[in-house]
Scaffold this active site. Structure first.
Site, mmCIF file in Angstrom:
data_model
loop_
_atom_site.group_PDB
_atom_site.id
_atom_site.type_symbol
_atom_site.label_atom_id
_atom_site.label_comp_id
_atom_site.label_asym_id
_atom_site.label_seq_id
_atom_site.Cartn_x
_atom_site.Cartn_y
_atom_site.Cartn_z
ATOM 1 N N ASP A 37 -5.084 -0.809 -8.591
ATOM 2 C CA ASP A 37 -4.815 -1.738 -7.496
ATOM 3 C C ASP A 37 -5.633 -2.995 -7.762
ATOM 4 O O ASP A 37 -6.593 -3.291 -7.080
ATOM 5 C CB ASP A 37 -5.226 -1.066 -6.182
ATOM 6 C CG ASP A 37 -4.869 -1.891 -4.956
ATOM 7 O OD1 ASP A 37 -4.317 -2.989 -5.113
ATOM 8 O OD2 ASP A 37 -5.174 -1.418 -3.840
ATOM 9 N N ASP A 73 -17.629 -0.457 -12.440
ATOM 10 C CA ASP A 73 -16.550 -1.029 -13.232
ATOM 11 C C ASP A 73 -15.498 0.059 -13.487
ATOM 12 O O ASP A 73 -15.800 1.092 -14.086
ATOM 13 C CB ASP A 73 -17.144 -1.530 -14.554
ATOM 14 C CG ASP A 73 -16.094 -2.122 -15.472
ATOM 15 O OD1 ASP A 73 -14.921 -2.214 -15.061
ATOM 16 O OD2 ASP A 73 -16.453 -2.486 -16.602
ATOM 17 N N HIS A 92 0.813 -1.221 0.000
ATOM 18 C CA HIS A 92 0.000 0.000 0.000
ATOM 19 C C HIS A 92 0.848 1.273 0.000
ATOM 20 O O HIS A 92 0.492 2.260 -0.638
ATOM 21 C CB HIS A 92 -0.990 -0.034 1.171
ATOM 22 C CG HIS A 92 -2.026 -1.099 0.987
ATOM 23 N ND1 HIS A 92 -2.350 -2.033 1.947
ATOM 24 C CD2 HIS A 92 -2.796 -1.407 -0.104
ATOM 25 C CE1 HIS A 92 -3.273 -2.846 1.463
ATOM 26 N NE2 HIS A 92 -3.556 -2.496 0.239
ATOM 27 N N PRO A 104 -12.045 -11.052 -13.130
ATOM 28 C CA PRO A 104 -12.562 -9.704 -13.327
ATOM 29 C C PRO A 104 -11.506 -8.671 -13.710
ATOM 30 O O PRO A 104 -11.840 -7.624 -14.256
ATOM 31 C CB PRO A 104 -13.194 -9.348 -11.968
ATOM 32 C CG PRO A 104 -12.767 -10.388 -11.003
ATOM 33 C CD PRO A 104 -12.352 -11.583 -11.786
ATOM 34 N N GLU A 153 -14.527 0.566 -6.922
ATOM 35 C CA GLU A 153 -14.361 -0.872 -6.659
ATOM 36 C C GLU A 153 -15.590 -1.566 -7.239
ATOM 37 O O GLU A 153 -16.720 -1.143 -7.013
ATOM 38 C CB GLU A 153 -14.253 -1.095 -5.142
ATOM 39 C CG GLU A 153 -14.467 -2.516 -4.652
ATOM 40 C CD GLU A 153 -13.449 -3.535 -5.178
ATOM 41 O OE1 GLU A 153 -12.234 -3.288 -5.046
ATOM 42 O OE2 GLU A 153 -13.904 -4.574 -5.731
ATOM 43 N N THR A 207 -6.466 -7.171 -8.903
ATOM 44 C CA THR A 207 -6.095 -8.565 -8.657
ATOM 45 C C THR A 207 -5.212 -9.029 -9.812
ATOM 46 O O THR A 207 -4.866 -8.261 -10.707
ATOM 47 C CB THR A 207 -7.370 -9.426 -8.575
ATOM 48 O OG1 THR A 207 -8.186 -9.165 -9.723
ATOM 49 C CG2 THR A 207 -8.185 -9.090 -7.329
#
Lengths: 278, 278
Positions: free
Chosen positions: A155, A137, A62, A162, A106, A157
């Site tokens: 940030d 989205d 972070h 997704p 998010e 995955t």
């Protein structure tokens, strides 16, 4: 009884963490969401069985996905965070007094709810009046907002499920257009030990769009191999040569990031340099 | 059939590697020795079920435990390696043309035999005429040889079992005496995420014996958390401020180490700086 969480980091490499308790487990429209209380890392968030963050090492990721860019841009006011629903990036951004607005997009409401309930240490920045949470989205949001943001943080995955679209050339072009005239973006871009082709491809793509492309690195113990990269695309400012405000950086009260580490992060090992565009 | 090797990196953290074939497994007077052909890392050496080295990431550890010290001392001629029976450290040392003699003291003949048979990529340096292999206790060797070595490398296993004595104050005092008047030593000293008390203790101990004590770091994906430290104790030369011979370093043909990485390795994150003696 022994309970272990196991993640397949690659087809042929696994990490296992001893679990005290499974605190939450559910399926959202996007993914499986779980919160584990692990002995080694404390509370841990997993999405589709992949470790996203945990209380022991979250500071590295972070701090490095936020402060490097925020200290490269001389006066960032509007920042967009895509993904990162745990809130760790937002927590670091709101430490900067010059920030006027943080839009946090998010896609998964469940991740935000879980962060608020189980990770107050990360989601504490959500309460800052400058922060707006948008459940949407990120790809769409970037397309719909042109010339708005001084900095965009991706940030995401891993590039499966997704997040696939967040690693595409089309997306990086939209990011370029969503930035102000001297804006910059940072994305997490995986490991040179296990995803070297992806790093080659991303840095080449970003290099074709942005005047300044820089790869930098840190160590996140719970990500495959530890060595983790971030890619910055910048319209004007170069993070390698920027004059850093030492007093401002010292006041951030960080555990990994510092002005020394800012500079160090751009010093790449010969085997990593080989992945960059010539 | 699926075959996996699993190491308990701590009581509560495991790494698992898919195995193509178990190439060797036996018990020496000191430890269990195994060679695995893993899918992710290629050939891998384990001692007492702990990963020591593998063909994919060995370059990081072996380059960093050798070249940092060898490029800090202006003219190292005699070098002692304790442990490291795989040969990776010796392979890197003999790249330096000024080296006249490398004494390699490994306690376990079986590790040397296994390295010669299964790891020619690492043990190739054993054939260099300047290298002498001694099967003996490193602690004893250091006590018996005073004022002999320009550099001593402590390439030990973790501080359990046969290596415990290699982390003691008495040993570091013997190392000081075994060095020449301007000599230095480097030891592998574990992870700040999982062994912070050990790092505190070692750096404080070395600092009480040597005029110059420096902690530095690299990333070894198969060691717990990836982030790995080395401690240098030096009688005269400071690796942080030494003027590096760029041409000599470029000729080493390394994948992790470079003059830039030499300097960055001593830039420590705030949470690691806190472990050092004040």
């Amino acid at each position: 009884m022994e309970v272990w969480f196991t993640e397949d980091q690659t087809n042929d490499l696994r990490i296992g963490c001893r679990v005290r308790e499974v605190l939450f487990s559910d399926v959202s429209p996007f993914q499986k969401v779980a919160v584990l209380d692990t002995v080694e890392f404390g509370r841990m968030l997993t999405l589709d069985n992949v470790i996203q963050t945990n209380l022991k090492d979250e500071f590295v990721y972070h701090e490095m996905i936020t402060h490097v860019g925020l200290n490269t841009h001389p006066n960032p006011k509007k920042v967009l965070v895509i993904g990162g629903g745990d809130g760790g990036a937002v927590r670091e951004i709101v430490k900067h007094q010059g920030i006027e607005r943080v839009v946090h997009v998010e896609i998964d409401q469940m991740v935000i709810d879980v962060a608020k309930k189980f990770f107050p240490e990360l989601s504490c920045g959500f309460a800052d009046p400058r922060v707006e949470i948008v459940v949407d989205d990120g790809i769409k949001h970037v397309k719909d907002n042109k010339g708005v943001y001084d900095m965009i943080i991706v940030d995401s995955t891993d590039p499966v499920g997704p997040a696939v679209g967040l690693f595409s050339e089309e997306f990086y072009r939209s990011v370029f257009e969503a930035l102000t005239g001297d804006g910059l973006f940072v994305a997490q871009t995986e490991s040179p030990f296990f995803n070297s082709e992806l790093i080659k491809q991303i840095t080449a793509t970003v290099n074709g769009i942005f005047p300044v492309t820089r790869l930098y690195w840190a160590v996140v113990p719970t990500y495959p191999g530890g060595y983790w990269t971030f890619t910055m695309g910048s319209k004007m400012y170069d993070p390698k040569t920027v004059v850093l405000d030492e007093a401002k950086i010292a006041a951030l009260n960080t555990k990994w990031y510092s002005s020394e580490i800012h500079r160090t992060a751009f010093m790449l090992q010969p085997f990593v340099k080989e992945l960059l565009p010539r």
